[in-house]
Design an enzyme around this catalytic site. Sequence first.
Site, PDB file in Angstrom:
ATOM      1  N   GLU A 105      25.920 -22.147 -39.917  1.00 35.05           N
ATOM      2  CA  GLU A 105      25.964 -20.576 -39.928  1.00 35.05           C
ATOM      3  C   GLU A 105      27.418 -20.160 -40.008  1.00 35.05           C
ATOM      4  O   GLU A 105      27.379 -19.076 -40.625  1.00 35.05           O
ATOM      5  CB  GLU A 105      25.149 -20.348 -38.755  1.00 35.05           C
ATOM      6  CG  GLU A 105      23.526 -20.417 -38.783  1.00 35.05           C
ATOM      7  CD  GLU A 105      22.912 -20.386 -37.516  1.00 35.05           C
ATOM      8  OE1 GLU A 105      21.992 -19.562 -37.459  1.00 35.05           O
ATOM      9  OE2 GLU A 105      23.305 -20.910 -36.470  1.00 35.05           O
ATOM     10  N   GLU A 125      17.731 -27.029 -35.962  1.00 31.39           N
ATOM     11  CA  GLU A 125      17.465 -26.573 -34.553  1.00 31.39           C
ATOM     12  C   GLU A 125      15.841 -26.610 -34.063  1.00 31.39           C
ATOM     13  O   GLU A 125      15.763 -26.950 -33.098  1.00 31.39           O
ATOM     14  CB  GLU A 125      17.703 -24.932 -34.731  1.00 31.39           C
ATOM     15  CG  GLU A 125      19.265 -24.575 -34.691  1.00 31.39           C
ATOM     16  CD  GLU A 125      19.649 -24.442 -36.044  1.00 31.39           C
ATOM     17  OE1 GLU A 125      20.779 -23.973 -36.207  1.00 31.39           O
ATOM     18  OE2 GLU A 125      19.180 -24.898 -36.929  1.00 31.39           O
TER      19      GLU A 125
END
Length: 701
Positions: A105, A125
């Site tokens: 990210e 995640e």
Amino acid sequence: MSNAVSYELSGAIAVLTIDNPPVNALGLAVRQGLVEGIERAETDSQADAVLLIGAGRTFPAGADIREFGKPPVDPYLPEVVARIEACTKPVIAAMHGTALGGGLEVGLSAHYRIADKSTRIGLPEVNLGILPGAGGTQRTTCIAGAKATLDLATSGKPIDANAAHALGIIDRIADGDLKDAALTYAHELITAGAAPRPSGKRDEGLADETANRAAIDATRATLSKRARGQFAPFRIVDCVEVALEKPISEGLAFEREQFLACMGTPQRQGMIHAFFAERTCTKVPEASRAQPRPLKQIAVIGGGTMGAGITVAALNAGLPVVMVERDAESIARGQANVEKVYDGMIKKGRMDDAGKAKHMALYTPATEYSAMSDCDLIIEAVFENLEVKQDVFRQLDQIAKPGAVLATNTSYLDVDAIANVTSRPQDVIGLHFFSPANIMKLLEIVVPSDPADDAVATGFALAKLLKKTPVRAANKDGFIGNRIYKAYGLCATYMMEDGASPYAIDKAIYDFGYPIGIFQVHDLAGMDISWANRKRLAASRNSEERYSAVQDKMCEAGHFGQKTGRGMYVYPEGARKGEENPDVLKIISDEQARLGITPRDFTQDEIMRRYMAAMVNEGAKVLQEGVALRPSDIDVVALYGYGFPRYRGGPMKYADMYGLENLLADLREFEKEDAYFWKPADLLVDLVANGRSFEDLNKES
Ligand code: T1G
Ligand code: NAD
């Protein structure tokens, strides 16, 4: 500047180097350093662009998972990412190692990305029960579309640099040294007058609406099976759907909401516990005191179910293997068992003939024990019979080279009784693989009473080589896994004899999150193995122990399970999924009549309260007897060897979240009907009395 991010000018490039070993996790100091670095570069008149790069082995591998569950501290990662994206000068991210989760990210918040050719990028995640919470679902979709984003984020599996480049996530693959190539790339961008290019404003991935819609629908359908009972995977699909329909600002806000919703779930606790538990289990006293012995060539004795699987696992790891069997016919069968695995992969298109040949080139069949005289490690996987195994080890003692590690794959037998027939018991350990051994990740490393530290350390080194998850177990009957398995198996049998339908018990276990129920497992493994074990233990069974003869009567009638086409279930024409077996229901009701048992109903809740109480109570006994080093090791065994649902963290973690006082109350309730079986473990009583948990024990280990 924070000490986790350094600032230097290289020509007209402000280089921000992230340095937070071991994996540059995006802890507070890194987040602060990145914001400070961007702000400094923006006002630095000598800087025309900014380069983000990681020191050490990797670009950030994500947020700092150790910070989860603690009060979050500003700046939060979404703000850091937004600050980087808003930089008024072009930001280039140079990625190497594993750019995962928050690390990717941060990479996506840069305007341009270059990566080393061996880089792997991903959004794992979901493996932690959460979702990408700093723009990953939104910015990846803008660039690469719904399918690519959903594949990355719902599988949690990383992709390589070429695949990421093909998706447009990476703009350039570095040739040679990454930093040099990145500085060159940055200079080219400056020369070309390249402007900041926020990923959130890109739309290549949004173009094909039909494909994007199809990906959403297909993923939802797949997840309904693959992610049964889980929360986060479905929220990920919702986030990507919003990315297709809403402006980025709304998408980011929605993603944040969903991220926080995931953070609030017990599943997040369970899966993060599992993440650290599978890393902690490798930390054992023997391996901290000694280096492993060399592991260049191994041997496997016995080419049956386990011998063949262990051999394939080793060949897949590039280890030369000598397989020894009793005679020519048996070794031919052993070799066929090995080749069958590769032929199956070729049939499924997951390997080609060359691949098979490469592995089989490392395989040597033999019937003479002398063929193993140069091997560093010899693993015995012959019949589960003490005399047979002792005879094998006497022969091994004659031919194995000094310093060779001798291991037995026994499921239940006393490893000391096997070691002590040799002149080198210090070189003997247990290596308890799980079937199929080339697939199952769990490896119980059984430590007898007086092994050499480096022999045990060699077992852990083998596990790393074979990509197995090792758990240290002391040499006590059933070690960790089979001992606890026996306890909750008994609990299920007692409930069945008291009136619970075996099929309702399996359904409750399935709905709890297991892939299959306990009686389906029995049918898969073969009822004859546990029958032989019950017979072996009959003489030493405690007279107070309740004994159910239902499974003995099933075995006497040939109901061995899938191998005979009938067990607790019947399997028409070899079907893998069984149907209810009326003959067994008859055996059960006859036994109830014989024992004067009035069958009663069990709710799903009661079935699982009893099942988990039996499992955790036996786990506590395993701990108090020192068979396992720490509660999280028991969780790893359950997760990797017995199908315990990962999102619940394992039985001991589950018990902590359920509340040990509640679990003890359940035991006390059940103890009234069977004091012998349900007697609470002293450790459990002690923990509750002192307001402590299994997690406290993990922290002390
Ligand atoms: N945070 C904290 N510690 C970490 C860590 C992390 N993200 N990753 C690894 N470690 C520790 C690990 O516990 C071990 O410690 C050591 O580093 C080496 O790891 C908003 C919120 C990177 C592929 O899920 O998959 O970003 O045992 O033994 O086999 O979207 O670690 O030595 O004390 O595993 O070479 C997303 C997790 C986070 C990646 C390296 N990222 N890490 O594997 O070494 S969530 C992940 C891994 C997130 C944002 C969200 C692997 C690895 P110790 P290791 P390895
Ligand atoms: P198996 O019957 O499939 O294979 C045993 C093999 O050993 C046979 O091929 C036999 O020919 C060979 N053998 C017997 N005596 C020998 C000798 N003296 N020298 C060389 N080879 C000899 O059995 P399996 O299921 O592979 O089990 C092997 C061991 O692994 C047992 O101790 C068992 O308890 C253990 N184990 C089994 C499982 C499982 O699920 N099957 C799981 C874990 C551990």
